[in-house]
Write an enzyme that holds these catalytic residues in place. Structure first.
Site, PDB file in Angstrom:
ATOM      1  N   GLU A 185     -23.433 -17.646  36.849  1.00 23.23           N
ATOM      2  CA  GLU A 185     -22.427 -16.685  37.300  1.00 23.23           C
ATOM      3  C   GLU A 185     -22.271 -15.593  36.244  1.00 23.23           C
ATOM      4  OE1 GLU A 185     -18.319 -18.110  37.420  1.00 23.23           O
ATOM      5  OE2 GLU A 185     -19.043 -20.098  36.897  1.00 23.23           O
ATOM      6  N   CYS A 203     -19.048 -22.362  39.025  1.00 22.55           N
ATOM      7  CA  CYS A 203     -19.673 -23.394  38.182  1.00 22.55           C
ATOM      8  C   CYS A 203     -20.437 -24.435  38.995  1.00 22.55           C
ATOM      9  CB  CYS A 203     -18.605 -24.085  37.335  1.00 22.55           C
ATOM     10  SG  CYS A 203     -17.647 -22.912  36.364  1.00 22.55           S
ATOM     11  N   HIS A 262     -17.414 -31.642  35.984  1.00 21.93           N
ATOM     12  CA  HIS A 262     -17.449 -30.280  35.452  1.00 21.93           C
ATOM     13  C   HIS A 262     -16.316 -30.151  34.420  1.00 21.93           C
ATOM     14  CE1 HIS A 262     -17.278 -26.096  34.860  1.00 21.93           C
ATOM     15  NE2 HIS A 262     -16.162 -25.916  35.547  1.00 21.93           N
TER      16      HIS A 262
HETATM   17  N1  COA Z   1      -0.448 -30.791  20.993  1.00 17.23           N
HETATM   18  C1  COA Z   1      -1.007 -31.425  22.036  1.00 17.23           C
HETATM   19  N2  COA Z   1      -1.073 -30.883  23.297  1.00 17.23           N
HETATM   20  C2  COA Z   1      -0.526 -29.668  23.466  1.00 17.23           C
HETATM   21  C3  COA Z   1       0.081 -28.957  22.415  1.00 17.23           C
HETATM   22  C4  COA Z   1       0.121 -29.571  21.124  1.00 17.23           C
HETATM   23  N3  COA Z   1       0.674 -28.967  20.072  1.00 17.23           N
HETATM   24  N4  COA Z   1       0.520 -27.774  22.903  1.00 17.23           N
HETATM   25  C5  COA Z   1       0.193 -27.749  24.221  1.00 17.23           C
HETATM   26  N5  COA Z   1      -0.427 -28.888  24.556  1.00 17.23           N
HETATM   27  C6  COA Z   1      -0.997 -29.263  25.862  1.00 17.23           C
HETATM   28  C7  COA Z   1      -0.088 -28.938  27.051  1.00 17.23           C
HETATM   29  O1  COA Z   1       0.880 -29.938  27.263  1.00 17.23           O
HETATM   30  C8  COA Z   1      -1.097 -28.861  28.167  1.00 17.23           C
HETATM   31  O2  COA Z   1      -1.453 -30.155  28.581  1.00 17.23           O
HETATM   32  P1  COA Z   1      -1.289 -30.607  30.118  1.00 17.23           P
HETATM   33  O3  COA Z   1      -2.185 -29.691  30.917  1.00 17.23           O
HETATM   34  O4  COA Z   1      -1.801 -32.002  30.139  1.00 17.23           O
HETATM   35  O5  COA Z   1       0.131 -30.440  30.479  1.00 17.23           O
HETATM   36  C9  COA Z   1      -2.346 -28.271  27.477  1.00 17.23           C
HETATM   37  O6  COA Z   1      -2.140 -28.459  26.072  1.00 17.23           O
HETATM   38  C10 COA Z   1      -2.530 -26.787  27.736  1.00 17.23           C
HETATM   39  O7  COA Z   1      -1.332 -26.135  27.484  1.00 17.23           O
HETATM   40  P2  COA Z   1      -0.817 -24.949  28.418  1.00 17.23           P
HETATM   41  O8  COA Z   1       0.510 -24.512  27.946  1.00 17.23           O
HETATM   42  O9  COA Z   1      -0.951 -25.333  29.855  1.00 17.23           O
HETATM   43  O10 COA Z   1      -1.905 -23.861  28.006  1.00 17.23           O
HETATM   44  P3  COA Z   1      -2.259 -22.455  28.588  1.00 17.23           P
HETATM   45  O11 COA Z   1      -1.149 -21.850  29.344  1.00 17.23           O
HETATM   46  O12 COA Z   1      -2.771 -21.732  27.403  1.00 17.23           O
HETATM   47  O13 COA Z   1      -3.453 -22.714  29.647  1.00 17.23           O
HETATM   48  C11 COA Z   1      -5.548 -23.377  30.526  1.00 17.23           C
HETATM   49  C12 COA Z   1      -4.464 -23.654  29.487  1.00 17.23           C
HETATM   50  C13 COA Z   1      -6.609 -24.454  30.418  1.00 17.23           C
HETATM   51  C14 COA Z   1      -4.947 -23.429  31.940  1.00 17.23           C
HETATM   52  C15 COA Z   1      -6.166 -21.997  30.225  1.00 17.23           C
HETATM   53  O14 COA Z   1      -6.841 -22.073  29.022  1.00 17.23           O
HETATM   54  C16 COA Z   1      -7.128 -21.521  31.288  1.00 17.23           C
HETATM   55  O15 COA Z   1      -6.725 -20.913  32.265  1.00 17.23           O
HETATM   56  N6  COA Z   1      -8.434 -21.777  31.103  1.00 17.23           N
HETATM   57  C17 COA Z   1      -9.465 -21.417  32.050  1.00 17.23           C
HETATM   58  C18 COA Z   1      -9.679 -22.571  33.005  1.00 17.23           C
HETATM   59  C19 COA Z   1     -10.802 -22.255  33.916  1.00 17.23           C
HETATM   60  O16 COA Z   1     -11.758 -21.649  33.527  1.00 17.23           O
HETATM   61  N7  COA Z   1     -10.725 -22.672  35.163  1.00 17.23           N
HETATM   62  C20 COA Z   1     -11.755 -22.330  36.122  1.00 17.23           C
HETATM   63  C21 COA Z   1     -12.855 -23.287  36.185  1.00 17.23           C
HETATM   64  S1  COA Z   1     -12.414 -24.882  36.710  1.00 17.23           S
END
Ligand code: COA
Length: 391
Positions: free
Chosen positions: A83, A115, A237
């Protein structure tokens, strides 16, 4: 027609980029506690392409050892899933075909569905080998995942390619014909043609993924698939490695099983080791997981492996394979560890410069700086044409 012929993955080879950015460096830049990256999303580092690397150079780097080991005589088809397309018309696999010196008596095509398309490539390859078991298909999944700087997705970037030789009497994994499928029209992640970075609704992509796990599993079991406890391992994935944990927990719950962290780690733990260091490689990610599983787990001979391939948008497929006796002698574990270990660590400023870099679109001569120490490089652009070379 030989309906009982054993078909699957005969060889598997992984390649990645010249550079690596650690999540410590990213966290220090944006003030995030690094535990969120290490534990929260399960990522430690991301591969970053050099200015003279792209999906073609990674694909050729991954596929060259496969062709060197088995020869090219039986390869009549090359399917490259990506992609991160470099052209709207010409298949990137044609550059790879040329770099590897494959026979002109071959078909080459590129596939896309986020993906997921590496799995479509694998399924199409199986069909071709069923039709003529004397042929082999070179399936390559190669991607660079890029999100906007300072966006939540940035921490889940990465890059890698996996090349798989699909044929009869495979040396690594025998694939089963039965599949469970799921498609839903969802805008969880996409990249319009005018953008170089993906758009993602992170939370939506997690729930869409889990919905797809259910849908694909339901279709798989409804068609007489294996029971969940028949599998020794599961490859999911991995947009970030914690997603594999979430997905397996969801599958256990959906299928009416007790959910234990220890059990989840037992069946998916070995699949996350490489992705944790490479980041998301989109189409390649699940197959990087397979490489990691085969390279790290104790003897898996005879065990069934379940695969859940997800591509946003969305399409998912669940299928199974059985690990073939003698597979360990055919692994490329040393080369995989070398590819990951040899990457050169870069600082935040250099990463940002590479992230923002693009070739001018004026049709002039634009050589790429010589950076990669890998086997293939993008020499540059000239007259709107991409020029590649073997180093
Ligand atoms: N210690 C441990 N864990 C922690 C933490 C810390 N200090 N701070 C945050 N976390 C955890 C959160 O609880 C969360 O876990 P959970 O999902 O089990 O609740 C995780 O870390 C991520 O935190 P979050 O606040 O949700 O992060 P974010 O708003 O930055 O977003 C993603 C995370 C993954 C959603 C973001 O990086 C994203 O959109 N990635 C792209 C995903 C993608 O490509 N999807 C398409 C293909 S499938």
């Amino acid at each position: 027609m030989p309906g009982d012929v054993s078909i699957g993955i005969h060889d598997l080879s992984l390649a990645t980029t010249q550079y690596v950015l650690t999540h410590e460096t990213l966290a220090a830049h944006n003030g995030t506690g690094v535990a969120k990256y290490h534990r929260g999303i399960g990522q430690r580092a991301m591969s970053v392409p050099a200015a003279d690397e792209d999906i073609v150079t990674m694909a050729a780097d991954a596929a060259a050892p496969v062709v060197a080991r088995h020869g090219a005589d039986r390869i009549r088809t090359v399917v490259l899933a990506t992609e991160t397309s470099v052209d709207q018309s010409k298949a990137a696999g044609i550059y790879v075909h040329s770099l590897l010196g494959l026979s002109s008596a071959a078909r080459v095509v590129e596939l896309k569905q986020a993906c997921y398309s590496g799995t479509a490539a694998l399924q199409f390859a199986m069909g071709l080998v069923h039709r003529d078991p004397s042929e082999q298909v070179l399936v390559i999944a190669s991607d660079v995942s890029r999100y906007e700087l300072d966006s939540p997705g940035e921490a889940t970037q990465g890059a890698a390619a996996v090349a798989m030789l699909v044929g009869a009497d495979p040396a690594l994994l025998r694939l089963e014909d039965r599949s469970g499928m799921f498609t839903a029209d969802i805008m969880d992640f996409w990249r319009p043609n005018y953008r170089t970075t993906a758009l993602v609704d992170g939370r939506e992509s997690i729930s869409a993924y889990l919905q797809a796990v259910e849908g694909a599993w339901k279709d798989y079991t409804g068609r007489g698939g294996r029971k969940l406890d028949e599998f020794g391992a599961f490859c999911y994935h991995q947009p970030f490695t914690r997603m594999a944990h979430k997905a397996h927990r969801h599958l256990l719950q959906y299928d009416g099983h007790a959910v234990g962290e220890e059990e989840i780690t037992r069946v998916i733990g070995h699949t996350t080791a490489y992705n944790m260091e490479l980041g998301n490689s989109y189409t390649a990610s699940m197959y990087v997981g397979l490489a990691s599983l085969l390279d790290h787990a104790d003897d898996l001979t005879g065990q069934a492996v379940g695969f859940l391939s997800y591509g946003s948008g969305s399409v998912a497929e669940f299928f199974a394979g059985t690990v073939v006796p003698g597979y360990r002698a055919r692994l490329r574990s040393g080369a995989h560890r070398e590819a990951i270990g040899r990457r050169e660590e870069i600082g935040y400023a250099r990463y940002r410069e590479l992230h923002e870099r693009s070739f001018p679109a004026d049709g002039g001569d634009h050589p790429a700086p010589k950076e990669t120490t890998g086997p293939h490089r993008l020499v540059g652009l000239s007259g709107h044409k991409r020029i590649y070379a073997t180093r």
